[in-house]
Design an enzyme around this catalytic site. Structure first.
Site, PDB file in Angstrom:
ATOM      1  CB  THR A 271      -0.950   0.035   1.213  1.00 34.17           C
ATOM      2  OG1 THR A 271      -0.165   0.038   2.398  1.00 34.17           O
ATOM      3  CG2 THR A 271      -1.881  -1.155   1.212  1.00 34.17           C
TER       4      THR A 271
ATOM      5  CG  ASP B  48       3.796  -4.288   3.954  1.00 36.33           C
ATOM      6  OD1 ASP B  48       4.157  -4.574   5.118  1.00 36.33           O
ATOM      7  OD2 ASP B  48       4.441  -3.509   3.218  1.00 36.33           O
TER       8      ASP B  48
ATOM      9  CE1 TYR C 168       5.853   2.518   3.049  1.00 40.34           C
ATOM     10  CE2 TYR C 168       4.042   0.988   2.811  1.00 40.34           C
ATOM     11  CZ  TYR C 168       5.392   1.251   2.833  1.00 40.34           C
ATOM     12  OH  TYR C 168       6.285   0.216   2.631  1.00 40.34           O
TER      13      TYR C 168
ATOM     14  CD  GLN D  58       7.803  -5.274   3.474  1.00 45.33           C
ATOM     15  OE1 GLN D  58       7.553  -4.328   2.731  1.00 45.33           O
ATOM     16  NE2 GLN D  58       6.991  -5.621   4.455  1.00 45.33           N
TER      17      GLN D  58
ATOM     18  CE1 TYR E   4      12.205  -2.511  -1.269  1.00 49.75           C
ATOM     19  CE2 TYR E   4      12.228  -3.349   0.973  1.00 49.75           C
ATOM     20  CZ  TYR E   4      12.814  -2.598  -0.041  1.00 49.75           C
ATOM     21  OH  TYR E   4      13.984  -1.941   0.190  1.00 49.75           O
TER      22      TYR E   4
ATOM     23  CG  LEU F  64       4.506  -6.306  -9.714  1.00 51.12           C
ATOM     24  CD1 LEU F  64       3.160  -5.616  -9.894  1.00 51.12           C
ATOM     25  CD2 LEU F  64       4.518  -7.656 -10.426  1.00 51.12           C
TER      26      LEU F  64
ATOM     27  NE  ARG G   8       8.858   1.691  -6.069  1.00 53.99           N
ATOM     28  CZ  ARG G   8       9.922   1.720  -5.266  1.00 53.99           C
ATOM     29  NH1 ARG G   8      11.123   1.918  -5.771  1.00 53.99           N
ATOM     30  NH2 ARG G   8       9.789   1.584  -3.971  1.00 53.99           N
TER      31      ARG G   8
HETATM   32  N1  NAP Z   1       9.889  -2.207   3.459  1.00 50.43           N
HETATM   33  C1  NAP Z   1      10.255  -1.314   2.569  1.00 50.43           C
HETATM   34  O1  NAP Z   1      11.255  -0.590   2.767  1.00 50.43           O
HETATM   35  C2  NAP Z   1       9.480  -1.207   1.294  1.00 50.43           C
HETATM   36  C3  NAP Z   1       9.983  -0.451   0.217  1.00 50.43           C
HETATM   37  C4  NAP Z   1       9.230  -0.408  -0.945  1.00 50.43           C
HETATM   38  C5  NAP Z   1       8.011  -1.082  -1.013  1.00 50.43           C
HETATM   39  N2  NAP Z   1       7.531  -1.777   0.073  1.00 50.43           N
HETATM   40  C6  NAP Z   1       6.236  -2.514   0.028  1.00 50.43           C
HETATM   41  O2  NAP Z   1       6.115  -3.290  -1.132  1.00 50.43           O
HETATM   42  C7  NAP Z   1       4.954  -2.889  -1.861  1.00 50.43           C
HETATM   43  C8  NAP Z   1       5.139  -3.036  -3.348  1.00 50.43           C
HETATM   44  O3  NAP Z   1       6.322  -2.390  -3.749  1.00 50.43           O
HETATM   45  P1  NAP Z   1       6.418  -1.193  -4.787  1.00 50.43           P
HETATM   46  O4  NAP Z   1       5.163  -0.406  -4.775  1.00 50.43           O
HETATM   47  O5  NAP Z   1       7.710  -0.503  -4.530  1.00 50.43           O
HETATM   48  O6  NAP Z   1       6.665  -1.931  -6.145  1.00 50.43           O
HETATM   49  P2  NAP Z   1       5.902  -2.829  -7.182  1.00 50.43           P
HETATM   50  O7  NAP Z   1       4.774  -3.576  -6.579  1.00 50.43           O
HETATM   51  O8  NAP Z   1       6.979  -3.605  -7.859  1.00 50.43           O
HETATM   52  O9  NAP Z   1       5.399  -1.756  -8.218  1.00 50.43           O
HETATM   53  C9  NAP Z   1       4.248  -1.006  -8.020  1.00 50.43           C
HETATM   54  C10 NAP Z   1       4.171   0.086  -9.079  1.00 50.43           C
HETATM   55  O10 NAP Z   1       4.832  -0.258 -10.296  1.00 50.43           O
HETATM   56  C11 NAP Z   1       4.080   0.196 -11.398  1.00 50.43           C
HETATM   57  N3  NAP Z   1       3.762  -0.959 -12.222  1.00 50.43           N
HETATM   58  C12 NAP Z   1       3.588  -2.235 -11.799  1.00 50.43           C
HETATM   59  N4  NAP Z   1       3.318  -3.025 -12.822  1.00 50.43           N
HETATM   60  C13 NAP Z   1       3.328  -2.264 -13.910  1.00 50.43           C
HETATM   61  C14 NAP Z   1       3.111  -2.524 -15.268  1.00 50.43           C
HETATM   62  N5  NAP Z   1       2.832  -3.759 -15.717  1.00 50.43           N
HETATM   63  N6  NAP Z   1       3.198  -1.490 -16.122  1.00 50.43           N
HETATM   64  C15 NAP Z   1       3.513  -0.271 -15.684  1.00 50.43           C
HETATM   65  N7  NAP Z   1       3.705   0.052 -14.395  1.00 50.43           N
HETATM   66  C16 NAP Z   1       3.619  -0.946 -13.523  1.00 50.43           C
HETATM   67  C17 NAP Z   1       2.842   0.847 -10.886  1.00 50.43           C
HETATM   68  O11 NAP Z   1       3.087   2.232 -10.871  1.00 50.43           O
HETATM   69  P3  NAP Z   1       1.916   3.338 -10.967  1.00 50.43           P
HETATM   70  O12 NAP Z   1       1.309   3.408  -9.614  1.00 50.43           O
HETATM   71  O13 NAP Z   1       2.662   4.585 -11.349  1.00 50.43           O
HETATM   72  O14 NAP Z   1       0.966   2.863 -12.009  1.00 50.43           O
HETATM   73  C18 NAP Z   1       2.727   0.285  -9.483  1.00 50.43           C
HETATM   74  O15 NAP Z   1       2.108   1.161  -8.572  1.00 50.43           O
HETATM   75  C19 NAP Z   1       4.705  -1.449  -1.392  1.00 50.43           C
HETATM   76  O16 NAP Z   1       3.406  -1.038  -1.627  1.00 50.43           O
HETATM   77  C20 NAP Z   1       5.045  -1.568   0.062  1.00 50.43           C
HETATM   78  O17 NAP Z   1       3.969  -2.143   0.785  1.00 50.43           O
HETATM   79  C21 NAP Z   1       8.263  -1.853   1.191  1.00 50.43           C
END
Ligand code: NAP
Length: 191
Positions: A3, A36, A41, A152, A180, A183, A185
């Site tokens: 989230t 999560d 956030y 994580q 984490y 995808l 990003r």
């Molecule tokens: N513990 C930590 O330090 C830490 C750090 C980072 C993340 N996290 C957790 O992990 C979760 C997920 O990680 P994340 O948000 O960094 O990365 P992610 O899930 O790899 O990527 C999410 C973002 O990537 C873009 N995306 C994904 N698939 C796509 C596609 N097929 N085409 C185009 N864009 C795509 C989207 O961006 P748009 O929104 O721009 O469309 C989406 O919001 C977070 O929400 C959080 O809960 C934790």
């Protein structure tokens, strides 16, 4: 279901509140059980939206959140947990994670507060995030009982650094690895 970005990244962003809660509920209805979030956030707003989405159905969900290192002192952890519980609207956080290691506050002090939260029934499990093997070992030593149940960390098709030693260590120690940025990003879909 991650989230970060739901409800804002570093500050609250409210125009998409309804869509965010609808998206979370859709995930739950499709079978997602693990959500999560973190106090960081959206400066707490992500937790508020997760709270709205799990209202009335927390017993079926597993809610994880994180405390930020600036609150790692004993009293700071206790206060941060109370704020998160209030925003989430639940009585107990299923997994409470240290968001990343602190270079200034001794882990022993932070873990003392985590144990108190556990004994008071405010958190079920203690986890960490962005910890190396050495940092997990220290964190585990700082607990008088119980276990660090999860770490994580970034893990996806491009970022595979944890395969060097962290992943194996966690497997052997029965510590759950929560990936984490799974995808990348969106980088995998770029031409
Ligand atoms: N513990 C930590 O330090 C830490 C750090 C980072 C993340 N996290 C957790 O992990 C979760 C997920 O990680 P994340 O948000 O960094 O990365 P992610 O899930 O790899 O990527 C999410 C973002 O990537 C873009 N995306 C994904 N698939 C796509 C596609 N097929 N085409 C185009 N864009 C795509 C989207 O961006 P748009 O929104 O721009 O469309 C989406 O919001 C977070 O929400 C959080 O809960 C934790």
């Amino acid at each position: 279901m991650g989230t970060y970005g739901i409800g804002g990244r570093t500050a609250p962003d409210r125009p998409l509140n309804t869509e965010a809660v609808t998206a979370l509920k859709l995930g739950f209805s499709l079978g997602m059980r693990f959500v999560d979030t973190a106090e960081m956030y959206g400066a707490g707003h992500s937790e508020e939206l997760v709270g709205q989405a799990v209202r009335g159905s927390h017993s079926e969900m597993f809610v994880a959140t994180k405390v930020s290192p600036e609150h790692f002192d004993y009293e700071g952890v206790l206060r941060a947990a109370d704020r998160s519980l209030k925003r989430l609207g639940i009585k107990c956080i299923d997994l409470y994670q240290l968001h990343w290691p602190s270079s200034s506050i001794p882990i022993r002090e932070t873990m003392r507060a985590m144990e108190r939260l556990q004994s008071e029934g405010k958190i079920r499990h203690v986890g960490v995030s962005n910890f190396s093997v050495e940092q997990i070992v220290e964190a585990q030593k700082a607990l008088s009982k119980g276990q660090v149940v999860s770490n994580q960390v970034e893990y996806n098709l491009i970022s595979r650094g944890i395969e060097r030693d962290l992943l194996g260590y966690c497997e052997r120690s029965k510590i759950t690895v929560i990936a984490y940025t799974p995808l990348g990003r969106g980088r995998f879909s770029e031409p």
